[in-house]
Design an enzyme around this catalytic site. Sequence first.
Site, PDB file in Angstrom:
ATOM      1  N   ASP A  69       0.836  -1.203   0.000  1.00  0.00           N
ATOM      2  CA  ASP A  69       0.000   0.000   0.000  1.00  0.00           C
ATOM      3  C   ASP A  69       0.877   1.262   0.000  1.00  0.00           C
ATOM      4  O   ASP A  69       0.368   2.373  -0.147  1.00  0.00           O
ATOM      5  CB  ASP A  69      -0.994  -0.003   1.169  1.00  0.00           C
ATOM      6  N   SER A  70       2.212   1.065   0.116  1.00  0.00           N
ATOM      7  CA  SER A  70       3.137   2.190  -0.089  1.00  0.00           C
ATOM      8  C   SER A  70       2.924   2.800  -1.466  1.00  0.00           C
ATOM      9  O   SER A  70       3.346   3.935  -1.712  1.00  0.00           O
ATOM     10  CB  SER A  70       4.592   1.731   0.077  1.00  0.00           C
ATOM     11  N   ASP A 108      -1.220  -6.119   0.382  1.00  0.00           N
ATOM     12  CA  ASP A 108      -1.639  -5.452   1.623  1.00  0.00           C
ATOM     13  C   ASP A 108      -3.156  -5.294   1.649  1.00  0.00           C
ATOM     14  O   ASP A 108      -3.788  -5.111   0.604  1.00  0.00           O
ATOM     15  CB  ASP A 108      -1.035  -4.037   1.684  1.00  0.00           C
ATOM     16  N   LYS A 138      -1.612  -9.351   3.587  1.00  0.00           N
ATOM     17  CA  LYS A 138      -0.903  -8.813   4.744  1.00  0.00           C
ATOM     18  C   LYS A 138      -1.790  -7.792   5.454  1.00  0.00           C
ATOM     19  O   LYS A 138      -2.381  -6.927   4.826  1.00  0.00           O
ATOM     20  CB  LYS A 138       0.415  -8.160   4.307  1.00  0.00           C
ATOM     21  N   GLU A 140      -1.623  -5.012   8.542  1.00  0.00           N
ATOM     22  CA  GLU A 140      -0.769  -4.271   9.465  1.00  0.00           C
ATOM     23  C   GLU A 140      -1.377  -4.346  10.851  1.00  0.00           C
ATOM     24  O   GLU A 140      -2.447  -3.777  11.090  1.00  0.00           O
ATOM     25  CB  GLU A 140      -0.689  -2.799   9.044  1.00  0.00           C
ATOM     26  N   GLU A 207       8.926  -4.459  10.551  1.00  0.00           N
ATOM     27  CA  GLU A 207       9.369  -3.173   9.992  1.00  0.00           C
ATOM     28  C   GLU A 207      10.022  -2.318  11.061  1.00  0.00           C
ATOM     29  O   GLU A 207       9.420  -2.058  12.121  1.00  0.00           O
ATOM     30  CB  GLU A 207       8.167  -2.443   9.356  1.00  0.00           C
TER      31      GLU A 207
END
Length: 308
Positions: A69-70, A108, A138, A140, A207
């Site tokens: 999602d970056s 993500d 994924k 977060e 991270e």
Amino acid sequence: MSSFSLIRSLVPRLGARYSSHATVRQKTLTDIRKLYKAKEPLAAITAHDYITGRIADSSEKLDIVLIGDSLAMVSKGYASTLEIPFDDYYYACKSVLRGVNQKFVIADLPFGSFEASVSQCVESAVKLMKLGKIGSLKIEGGYEHGEQIKRLIEIGIPVTGHIGLKPQQFNAVGGYRVQGKKARDAANIIKEAKYLRDIGCSMLLLECIPHKVAQYLTEKLDIPTIGIGCGPGTSAQILVQADLLGMLDSPTAKFVQKYMDFHSEAVNAVDRYVGDVKTGSFPSKETHSYPIKEEEFEAMEKILQQDH
Ligand SMILES: Nc1nc(=O)c2c([nH]1)NC[C@@H]1CN(c3ccc(C(=O)N[C@@H](CCC(=O)O)C(=O)O)cc3)CN21
Ligand SMILES: CC(C)C(=O)C(=O)O
Ligand SMILES: [Mg+2]
């Protein structure tokens, strides 16, 4: 001819997707687990569109592609990953996936697509899994999204956890800071990692946590860890593709290693093109354009005179 090879020859698409030929078949979670068990260091990068998907898919030994999602910040220009609408992320996933045929793909779940309830999470997850080619989603977070993570695993979607720095929660932690530098915080990260392993996460992304903590955690767990800003002790490494290629003109975090300076090389190439246009040296009649026979051109002029 066996009936299987007969079917395969009749249905080339099916044959290609399910072929055992190593260069064609898409990597599965089983393949990743085998490499992890063999203690092979795993390499991952993000892809954000078709171009970066093709680059990732073309790197022979790359193991994993993350549709991060970056991409909200890197390819859409948002100030944070919180701002991207689900549909924009979804269409970006479609573009990436058109270009990726060989690598194990993790996607993500973007901010706002899973937190409200288990059913919201399942709905978003199902949309993404229906695109095909995605091997794991994924999320977060740890405890705070436990119910969502458990449900996805129950319905057969492998989940990759993501702990340490959680960029979707940057407002709460005061920015993109290293996490787990104090004993209590580091212990909590280890406990959260064990929790995620215990509820069934297939992999864990770590991270920005101190190298020794990431290594300790990797040694204590029996699932692969993917590290970014965590040093050399994790099972896999990941970098944002735009960072390692130097695609942006903005500064990068300390953990990034730049393997090229794509942005300045690209600007330089564009400047040379503009220079050639201004001086008239591009395009040339001979190499970059298409001829017409002299008699056809003369005939054209006649037609125009007649039509006049
Ligand atoms: N291009 C890009 N690369 C990324 O890795 C990335 C994104 N975007 N966007 C989403 C998140 C944000 N990330 C970031 C962004 C900045 C730092 C950073 O500058 N960290 C400080 C740490 C300072 C400290 O706590 O000591 C650094 O100086 O490296 C870290 C992770 C990782 N993700
Ligand atoms: C930075 C990596 C881990 C990520 O989640 C992303 O690219 O979105
Ligand atoms: Mg992400």
